[in-house]
Write an enzyme that holds these catalytic residues in place. Structure first.
Site, PDB file in Angstrom:
ATOM      1  N   ASP A  36      39.187  33.485  40.261  1.00  0.00           N
ATOM      2  CA  ASP A  36      39.788  32.453  41.097  1.00  0.00           C
ATOM      3  C   ASP A  36      39.717  32.918  42.546  1.00  0.00           C
ATOM      4  OD1 ASP A  36      41.833  34.337  41.346  1.00  0.00           O
ATOM      5  OD2 ASP A  36      43.227  33.271  40.032  1.00  0.00           O
TER       6      ASP A  36
ATOM      7  N   HIS B   9      41.356  36.866  42.424  1.00  0.00           N
ATOM      8  CA  HIS B   9      41.315  37.858  41.344  1.00  0.00           C
ATOM      9  C   HIS B   9      39.912  37.996  40.763  1.00  0.00           C
ATOM     10  CE1 HIS B   9      45.458  36.234  41.427  1.00  0.00           C
ATOM     11  NE2 HIS B   9      45.767  37.507  41.337  1.00  0.00           N
TER      12      HIS B   9
ATOM     13  N   SER C   9      49.689  41.182  40.317  1.00  0.00           N
ATOM     14  CA  SER C   9      48.871  40.438  39.348  1.00  0.00           C
ATOM     15  C   SER C   9      47.651  41.195  38.849  1.00  0.00           C
ATOM     16  CB  SER C   9      48.409  39.115  39.966  1.00  0.00           C
ATOM     17  OG  SER C   9      47.705  39.344  41.181  1.00  0.00           O
TER      18      SER C   9
END
Length: 350
Positions: free
Chosen positions: A325, A328, A37
């Site tokens: 979040d 991240h 990610s």
């Protein structure tokens, strides 16, 4: 006669523009991203997985305020590196249904949020394994050759910059919550992860890649989700950081070994761990006021890493937060990290 003059002038301008562009980023015509990610720009959007973020408040600070599937409030490192090299402002996801042929020569992303070096890591979340990303890259090569011809395609493949970020989820997820912890002690598991990384890099080399920047893991024990384990004071979890450091050390050594055995293979180990840890430990230097919580979802009250439409808390300004979040960084934190990468490692010409 006038039209001929205009046509010649346009060609000259185009040549000068392309020449300046090439000079600005050395000989790098395209960027390709693989892994997790940190680099995913939307490949998970249409996968049968809950590991996705193509909904608000993600993308709140992306151009147009659009949730694109990037695990961030805005752009991620694959975008920022492509822009820093003057290639393009954002790196499209290969699985984006709106991808155009003209996007192919300057690069695309294959990274899939939740993926890792261990196939188990991706499989338990229903995202793309590195092997599946490699399969898509082979498919991409066929499309590129059809679009620009084999000779030009081979030149693009051999001169481009490849990015890999993998290991974060293997340590934070697979080794924490699956049978991997009972099957291996961590040094043994880290060695397996590095071996799989090595196999993947050599497979990319076999497909034409010659220049790869391999990102370290983040300081995983300092992510908001990890801090939640530490109770009210929310300290970094040092054991998890030590595991990340051990993996990173083994990975760096393996890259040196590969370079010694394959002389024309340019590999660099990019130490993201230290860059992000410095921001966390010295937030005032960069204007951050919160290093322990996520702007969207605090990591204290929510289950899981990702925020959602029903997040209990979303901050007014992400620029004061290191993390977006529970797992991240924000775009601002990424911008600082990428700026360091481009300068320290001389990415444009390595």
């Amino acid at each position: 006669m006038q039209q001929v003059f205009v046509d010649i002038l346009l060609k000259v301008v185009l040549i000068l523009f392309l020449g300046n562009r090439a000079q600005a980023n050395g000989t790098i015509p395209a960027v390709f991203a693989f892994g997790d990610s940190i680099l995913d720009t939307g490949n998970n959007n249409n996968l049968n997985t809950v590991t996705k973020c193509n909904f608000p408040p993600y993308g709140r600070d992306f151009p147009g305020g659009i949730p694109t599937g990037r695990f961030c409030n805005g752009k991620v490192p694959s975008d920022l590196i492509a822009a820093g090299l003057h290639i393009k402002e954002t790196l499209p996801a290969y699985l984006d249904p709106n991808l155009k042929n003209e996007d192919l020569p300057t690069g695309v992303g294959f990274a899939s949020g939740g993926s890792g070096n261990d196939n188990l890591t991706a499989n338990i979340q229903g995202v793309l394994t590195l092997s599946e990303q490699l399969r898509l890259f082979k498919e991409y090569i066929g499309k590129l050759k059809e679009s620009v011809g084999e000779d030009k395609a081979n030149g693009i493949l051999s001169n481009s910059l490849y990015l890999l970020s993998a290991g974060n989820n293997d340590i934070a997820i697979s080794y924490s919550v699956t049978e991997r912890r009972t099957q291996y002690d961590f040094p043994s598991y880290a060695a397996l992860l590095v071996g799989w990384t090595s196999d993947f890099l050599k497979a990319l080399y076999g497909l034409g890649a010659r220049r790869i920047a391999v990102l370290s893991t983040l300081p995983l024990g300092c992510l908001p989700g990890a801090r939640s384990i530490g109770g009210f004071l929310r300290p970094c979890i040092e054991l998890v950081n030590q595991e990340a450091q051990l993996f990173n050390s083994k990975l760096s050594s393996e890259l040196d070994s590969i370079k010694n055995s394959i002389p024309d293979f340019k590999l660099i180990f990019v130490d993201v761990y230290t860059s992000l840890l410095d921001i966390i430990q010295n937030p005032e230097k960069s204007g951050f006021t919160n290093v322990a919580n996520g702007c969207c979802g605090t990591g204290t009250f929510e289950i899981g890493v990702y925020c959602n439409q029903f997040s209990l808390f979303t901050c007014a300004s992400a620029s004061s937060y290191v993390f977006w979040d529970s797992g991240h960084p924000t775009q601002k934190a990424y911008e600082i990290i990428v700026s360091n990468i481009l300068q320290k490692y001389n990415i444009s010409s390595f």
